[in-house]
Structures are given as C-alpha cells and as structure tokens.
Enzyme design. Structure first.
Site, PDB file in Angstrom:
ATOM      1  CD  GLU A 110     -28.357 -17.318 -17.204  1.00  0.00           C
ATOM      2  OE1 GLU A 110     -29.445 -17.755 -16.771  1.00  0.00           O
ATOM      3  OE2 GLU A 110     -27.697 -16.444 -16.607  1.00  0.00           O
ATOM      4  CG  PHE A 120     -20.472 -14.715  -5.280  1.00  0.00           C
ATOM      5  CD1 PHE A 120     -21.662 -15.132  -4.696  1.00  0.00           C
ATOM      6  CD2 PHE A 120     -20.522 -13.787  -6.305  1.00  0.00           C
ATOM      7  CE1 PHE A 120     -22.883 -14.625  -5.128  1.00  0.00           C
ATOM      8  CE2 PHE A 120     -21.739 -13.273  -6.742  1.00  0.00           C
ATOM      9  CZ  PHE A 120     -22.920 -13.693  -6.155  1.00  0.00           C
ATOM     10  CD  GLN A 121     -22.859 -15.025  -9.647  1.00  0.00           C
ATOM     11  OE1 GLN A 121     -22.131 -14.459 -10.449  1.00  0.00           O
ATOM     12  NE2 GLN A 121     -24.170 -14.819  -9.598  1.00  0.00           N
ATOM     13  CE  LYS A 156     -14.437  -9.587 -13.499  1.00  0.00           C
ATOM     14  NZ  LYS A 156     -15.208  -9.033 -12.374  1.00  0.00           N
ATOM     15  CG  MET A 189     -46.467 -37.952 -23.566  1.00  0.00           C
ATOM     16  SD  MET A 189     -47.345 -38.949 -24.797  1.00  0.00           S
ATOM     17  CE  MET A 189     -46.491 -38.491 -26.300  1.00  0.00           C
TER      18      MET A 189
END
Lengths: 173, 553
Positions: B49, B111-112, B161, B468
C-alpha cells in the site's frame, strides 16, 4: 501574557481531538479550554486561554485557522468582555469550622451544594480573580477536591465576537 | 435510483474525472472493489500500500490532478501512512480511501481495525469517517475540493463496510458548504504595491522559489518577474524545474547542499523574494545568518507559513500565480549590470566541482544522464546522496519534471512515484535516480512496473551502502561508521531480468557512455546498476550551526 480566544467550530465528531492535537504537536500550551454547543446545534464554541507573546499567538491563530472545522477565531483579550468560570470545591468542615466557612461562602456569593458530616461542597462562579481569591481563603481549612470548568467569555455590549448563525448553506444537489 | 454507497463512491470518482486509482484490496474494502470492477476507471494493483500512496503522489505531481489511492482497513490503512505524510509535507493533492470495519464493530479492537482518521490527523489536510450512508457524496465532493485548492494536500475518507453496502438515493452535489475553509487567492493590493516598490528600488534582489510555483502553475510569471527586475533565481529542492535551468539568471539550489553561488547571492542580497517557499531548516540553516541584509518579501498561499521560521518584512498571502501577475502590473523592466556582473563572477569563482579519478563518479553519471535525457524527461529521485547530486548536476527547463520527496525525505519514494508519473505522462521519458538503499525499500513495485509495461529508466547509484548516513557519520561522528554498509546486495541487473526488464551493470565511465544512448532510446524498462565510488561526499555542505555562506567543499 494570557490571551482569551473565542473559537467557533463545526460541531463534527473529532473536532476537539483536532484542536487538542494541534496544540500538543505544535507545542502550544493550553491554560484552559471550555467547549459547548452554541444556540446553533451544528456549531460549537471553544473558549481557549493560552499564554504567549504576539508572535506565538499569531502562529497559533494561523495554525488553528488551517483546521477545516474551525470557522472563526476571535482574540478578545483586548476587548471588554465578561468571563465566568464555575468551580466546585469540597472542603473539610467539621462542626467547629462550619460557621466560618459559611461566612466566606456568603462574602463570595458562593453556594453550598452538598453537605456531609465532615465536608462541605461549594459552588462558586466568577472570573479568574474571584475564583482564585475564594480558593485561597478556603485553603487553610483543607481543600479535599477541586474542579474548574475552564473559562467561558463573551464580549460586553451589543457586539458579538462571532455570529453563531453561520450561513451554513445546505449541500446543494 | 437506489445504489449502494460503494457504487455511489465510484460514481463520485467518475464525476471527479478520476482516470486511475492505485490500490490494494482486502476485506473491509471489498464492496468498493466490487463496484470499481464495473467502472471505466483504471485500477493499478500495487505490491504494497505504501507504493499505492507514492504512485498517487507521483501521478498528482506530474499531472497536477488529484491522485487517488485505495486500501483496506487496518494494515492496509497503516501501510499508507508514510505515503500520506509524504504528500502532506510536499503539499500534493491526494484523496485516500480506506475501508473500515462495520460501524457496529468500530471501537471494539475488531480484526483489522485501526483508527486511521486518528492516526492520520496530523498528516492530512482533513479526514472523514463516513458514519451515515447519505453523507458519502458530499464527503467525496469536499475531499476533492480540499485536496486540490488552497495549499493542496492529502484528504482521507474512511468508509466502514456496512456503510459501503447500504443503499442510498444517489445524487452528486454541485456545491458543498465548508464554512471554515476560505483560502486567500488574491494578494492584498496595498501589500502588492509596496512589494513592487521595494523590488524596483532594490539593488541586489534574489528570488527564492519553492514548490508553490509549480503547484500554482506560475513558472511563466516567475520568469517574467526575474527578467523584469534582473533578479537571479535560486530554488528549493521542491522548486527545481519552475525556472529554466539554462537561463543566465538561474542559480541552482540553495541551502544545506546548495550551490555556493546561490548561498552567497542570498547572503549578499538586499531584497529576498520568497515565492511559494517555506524557509525550511534545510534551506535557512542558521536563521541569523540567512539573508542578513535583505528585506524579505514572502509570497505564499498559506498564512501559517508567514513568520513561522523567519521574520519577514512584507508578507503577501495569496495564490502565487495571482500575486506575481498583480506584481508585474506595477513594474517596468529595469537594468542592473553591476548585480548581473557580480552574479556572473560568483558562478565563475565558486563552480560545482568534483574530482575525476578513473572510478565511476556519481556526479559524472548524473551529468551524462542530463546530457542524454530527452528535454521533456521527468526525473524522479529517492532520498540521499544521489538526490542531492541530481538536484545539483541536472538542469530542468520545465516545471513538473523533477520529482523528489522533499519535506518528509522518505526513502522508497522513487520507484512507486515514478510508476505514478509514467502512468500520468505516458509519452514522457521517465528516469529514476535511486540509491541501493532506497530501491530496496519499495523494490517489490518492480512487479507493478513490469506488469504495467512501463518503460522506466532506472539508474541505481550503487555504493553498497547508505552513503548519506555514512557522510553524516564522517562529519558528525568522527568517521565512526556504523550500520551503513550492505554486505549483501542482490545483483540488481539480474533482478531486473527476473522481472522481464533489461538489466545492466556499469562500473566504468566508458561503459556508461557506451550503453547510455541505447538504454535511453529503448522502449523497454531498464535497470542500470551503476557501481559508483563508495567514498564520495555530497559537496558543498553547510555544517550544523553554520551560515549558508560558510559551506565546506
């Protein structure tokens, strides 16, 4: 110097978190913050007291303005305004001290709102000076608990720091 | 007609002329994907993502349109966070859509489930959790309006949802009310007049131009202003491309790793005109030593940037294009031979330089890329030494041709942003300059690039270390190098071939020259693994606590 900001915000969920989050992440300190609905239920007013110099206040003001939910900010510090704060104080009060405390309550035009054998709970409203003076005079008796609402303020006279009735156009189809 | 909120969302996106969405599906966002399946909008399936967010970002930077990305709840949403923060810091217009668990489950650690509106509060311009189905169309309209106007930025919409599955009577609003949102577009006319006067009177003006010029599409006005008052132009990293790099008034980048002549000119100037820039600490260094004898005029659309870091004498809040246009009406062409002569001499006396010693020098790779790339090429960098070398040694003559993670400095930006850029500008050459560290942060998107058949030209400046950080340890830790060497890097050329791309490894200047013309004219995606000198530093460099004119080189 202490500044009193009167801030109108959209009464959306999370608006307090947005304002409080902004203060904490930008390192601004809040002395007090009071929030409640205005006469328009979709708009809330926050009265925020902060301390800082002009440049600090300017930056705070601008950052606050960037929040989409913030409608208007008025720094009313330099204007004539009335301000009030409600404080509840629970103070130790056995039979011997009770009369003396009740006298103080009278002098400060406070009110006793609850009584128990060992304590009195007192309600007082007023500006910061009065509330602090009252607290100081009760301190010797033993303050068991104290809660302040934070200051709310309004401009004197017919001027309004900000209109509550924002022209909130409905989402047009 | 009644349709589901998910279908309504897709209709809204179509109404906003969204052509492409970068995303990754999952449980909570399932209804939206089901609706998207029936749409003409192209969906690019990413590998992570974070890639989706950077792609939307790269797409937006190149096209000027709003980039859109999509992810599911929980880990899908948290994986977007770096990309959202990146877009926020660089003011990139983006709409981010995340799925959320059903409203009845919100707040139960389902969940999630993750509080993504809470998490992204400080890194979005605004965000919404859609609790009521009928709110959705107005929320989308507001999101696009907020993302693309004023100072642009990412706006997130979190869609539970069950809300997505609810049917509503769909109508896309033409207008929405945002009582607290009124960006100032037109500059205050008295301020504009006063600024014009100061500029006309100044003997040694310098323009310091940032990303705001590109965002406002104000490159023509910038050029006109510079030529009218004979002001050399120095850029922030975000500003590069907004002023022609071949122009005699061009000073290159300023600041920490800026050109010495740009930093010197800013130090000597009597009038500094900041245009769409925000006096970042990487530009200003020590505040008291920054443009010490200058009157500072600051033009920016965001009032909160005025006076935030540096006190300015004359602020003008407004859209950069609008304000520069207004300024020009109060001005006439003036000559300034002594200042022009001084600038010419500074450039002569303090040129950029590096030593050639037979090894493949990173600066040389960049110089040659600059020479061989197409005029309209888009160069996308990652973050680190190669980024600074690209900023210093490349010349851009068009806005939206240099893409880099400026404010956030997010390694891993380059590859996904370049994918977004190429999809936004399919006919322009897209060249990636990336380190071996940064490419490995988002390397999985090689799969996306190959799948989309994008002819990216990926140049890995490979020193098998975090150059760097090594350089910082050299200067600030007495060369006690630690945790900067990769003892095992893959063969990047071979890796490219595994993905069906062309892959080359280059170790000498001669070999680079041999393959460059062929590689850059090829229609295939290419990875060129350039094994560069490991000890090279980015110079000039202004050390912590120094003034910008005290750079070491």
């Amino acid at each position: 110097m202490k500044h009193t900001l009167s801030v109108l915000v959209e009464n959306n969920p999370g608006v307090l978190a947005r304002v409080a989050g902004l203060f904490s992440r930008r390192g601004f300190n809040i002395d007090s913050l009071a929030v409640g609905m205005t006469d328009n239920s979709s708009v809330s007013r926050m009265t925020i007291v902060v301390e800082g110099d002009e440049r600090y206040l300017e930056q705070l003001n601008k950052q606050l303005h960037k929040l989409v939910d913030v409608i208007k900010i008025s720094d009313i510090t330099r204007d004539a305004y009335v301000d009030r704060e409600l404080v509840l104080i629970k103070v130790s009060a056995d039979a011997a001290k009770r009369a003396e405390i009740m006298q103080l309550v009278d002098i400060f035009r406070a009110r006793i709102v609850d009584v128990s054998p060992k304590t009195l709970t007192i309600e007082v409203t007023g500006n910061d000076g009065k509330v602090t003076a009252f607290e100081d005079s009760l301190r010797p008796f033993g303050i068991k608990e104290l809660v302040r609402t934070g200051k709310i303020a309004m401009l004197r006279g017919k001027r309004a720091s900000s209109k509550n009735h924002i022209n909130k156009e409905e989402d047009e189809s | 007609m009644e349709i589901t909120v998910a279908e309504a969302l897709v209709r809204c996106l179509e109404q906003e002329n969204v052509e492409i969405i970068f995303g990754y599906p999952g449980g909570a966002i399932l209804p939206v994907y089901d609706a998207l399946n029936k749409s003409v909008i192209k969906h690019v399936l990413v590998r992570h993502e974070q890639g989706a967010a950077h792609m939307a970002d790269g797409y937006a930077r190149v096209t000027g349109k709003v980039g859109v990305c999509l992810a599911t709840s929980g880990p899908g949403a948290t994986n977007l966070v770096t990309g959202i923060a990146n877009a926020y810091m660089d003011s990139v217009p983006m709409v981010v859509i995340t799925g959320q668990v059903a409203t009845s489950m919100v707040g139960t650690d389902a969940f999630q489930e993750v509080d993504i509106t809470g998490i992204t509060l400080p890194i979005t311009k605004h965000n919404y959790l859609v609790k009521k189905p009928e709110q959705l169309p107005a929320v989308v309209k507001k999101a696009f309006l907020l993302a693309s106007t004023g100072r642009p930025g990412p706006v997130l919409i979190d869609l539970p949802k069950d809300v997505a599955q609810t049917k509503i009577n769909f109508k896309y609003p033409k207008k929405v009310a945002l009582p607290g949102y009124k960006p100032t577009i037109k500059g205050h006319s008295a301020m504009v007049q006063q600024a014009a006067k100061i500029m006309m009177r100044s003997q040694r003006p310098v323009i310091y131009a940032g990303g705001g010029v590109r965002i406002a599409n104000a490159a023509p006005e910038l050029l006109q202003l510079a030529e009218t008052i004979c002001a050399p132009v120095t850029h922030t990293l975000m500003g590069l491309g907004s002023f022609p790099g071949d122009h005699p008034l061009f000073l290159g980048m300023l600041g920490l790793h800026g050109t010495r002549y740009a930093n010197q000119a800013v130090t000597e100037c009597d009038c500094l005109i900041a245009v769409g820039a925000r006096f970042d600490d990487r530009v200003v260094s020590k505040i008291s030593g920054f443009a010490p004898s200058a009157k500072i005029i600051h033009i920016d659309i965001d009032p909160a940037e005025i006076g935030k870091n540096v006190i300015t004498q004359l602020p003008i809040v407004g859209d950069v294009k609008n304000v520069l246009g207004a300024l020009l009406t109060h001005m006439e062409k003036k000559e300034n031979t002594s200042w022009m002569e001084r600038i010419r001499r500074l450039k002569e006396e303090m040129p950029l330089h590096y030593k050639q010693d037979g090894n493949l020098k990173p600066q040389y790779v960049i110089e040659k890329l600059n020479e061989y790339k197409e005029d309209s090429a888009i160069v996308v960098t990652d973050v680190g030494q190669h980024q600074m070398w690209a900023a210093l040694y490349m010349r851009f003559n068009e806005p939206r041709s240099f893409l880099s993670s400026g404010g956030l400095g997010a390694m891993g930006f380059c590859l996904p942003a370049a994918i977004g850029a190429q999809l936004g500008a399919p006919h322009r050459q897209v060249i990636l300059v990336v380190g071996d560290g940064g490419i490995q942060m988002t390397m999985q998107e090689l799969g996306t690039a190959a799948e989309q058949k994008l002819p990216l030209k990926i140049f890995i400046l490979n020193n098998n270390r975090l150059g760097m950080v090594r350089q910082l340890q050299e200067f600030y830790c007495d060369s006690r190098y630690f945790a900067v060497d990769f003892k095992l890097n893959p063969d990047f050329a071979e890796l490219a071939r595994i993905y069906g791309m062309e892959g080359y490894t280059v170790e000498t200047p001669e070999h680079l020259l041999e393959i460059l013309p062929r590689v850059l004219s090829s229609a295939a995606p290419v990875v060129v693994n350039c094994i560069i000198d490991r000890e090279e530093d980015v110079l000039p460099m202004v050390l912590d606590g120094s003034n910008i004119d005290e750079a070491i080189e």
